[in-house]
Design a protein around this motif. Structure first.
Motif: not given
Length: 227
Positions: A89-117
């Protein structure tokens, strides 16, 4: 009087000079015609080549700034505890993954993609997102969200507990982003939001758990709200 004495020598000399000049001029003009005409022969001709258009630089979005607490702070010490419990575990790697998760979750919610969520959310968080999507679908509304950029991701709090062999870690991340977010009705008319780029500040809470003798689970989004 002899015949030679009647010859106009000045006219003859002038005529000879004229012939010499015509011959020289013809020679020069002849060479010029060869260069400018189609029969170029061995005469080298400079070919003007069009310069290639310079490649247009690709506009790259600036990387988000990561804000990580210093090791001497309370939050920094908690992050150290998490690192001890979760090797790698490293905080900077964690934030990189959080950044990716943010993009994926926001986009999936807008598209109604439950599987990705499901892949990014805890069961409790997924239930809340699923209910919001179901309500939107029932009203025949469409969500359009475009993430223009992420400004900062800052770890603002962290918790780590260990009880009877059960470990639970939580990290709160404040995410400042620039988005175009619009909720349209069934007729395509905007209900909430604007076409203009708007800055959003959100607080996302990530969790991971592990039982005794088991490796910690991957981090999942447990809660999200405006900050």
């Amino acid at each position: 009087m002899s015949v030679l004495s009647n010859i106009p020598y000045d006219i003859v000399i002038f005529a000879l000079l004229t012939l010499v000049l015509v011959w020289r001029l013809r020679a020069v003009l002849g060479r010029r015609v060869d260069v400018e005409g189609q029969n170029l022969g061995p005469v080298p001709v400079a070919v003007r080549q069009a310069k290639p258009e310079p490649a247009q630089p690709v506009a790259e979005e600036p990387s988000a700034k990561f804000d990580i607490p210093q090791p001497a702070t309370r939050v920094g010490q908690v992050l150290a505890e998490i690192a001890n419990a979760q090797p790698g575990f490293k905080p900077d790697i964690f934030l990189q993954n959080a950044q990716k998760a943010f993009r994926e979750v926001v986009t999936a919610f807008a598209m109604g993609d439950r599987a990705k969520l499901r892949t990014y959310l805890t069961p409790g968080a997924f239930a809340g997102f699923d209910a919001a999507i179901t309500e939107r679908e029932a009203a025949q509304q469409q969500q359009r969200t475009e993430i223009v950029g992420l400004n900062t991701l800052a770890i603002i709090d962290a918790f780590f507990t260990r009880f009877e062999g059960h470990e639970k870690a939580r990290i709160d991340v404040q995410i400042v982003s620039r988005q175009i977010s619009i909720l349209n009705d069934q007729g395509g008319q905007p209900l909430v939001g604007t076409e203009s780029v708007t800055e959003f500040s959100d607080l996302w809470q990530f969790e991971s758990e592990a039982a005794q003798g088991q490796a910690p689970s991957s981090w999942h989004l447990a809660a999200a709200r405006a900050a």
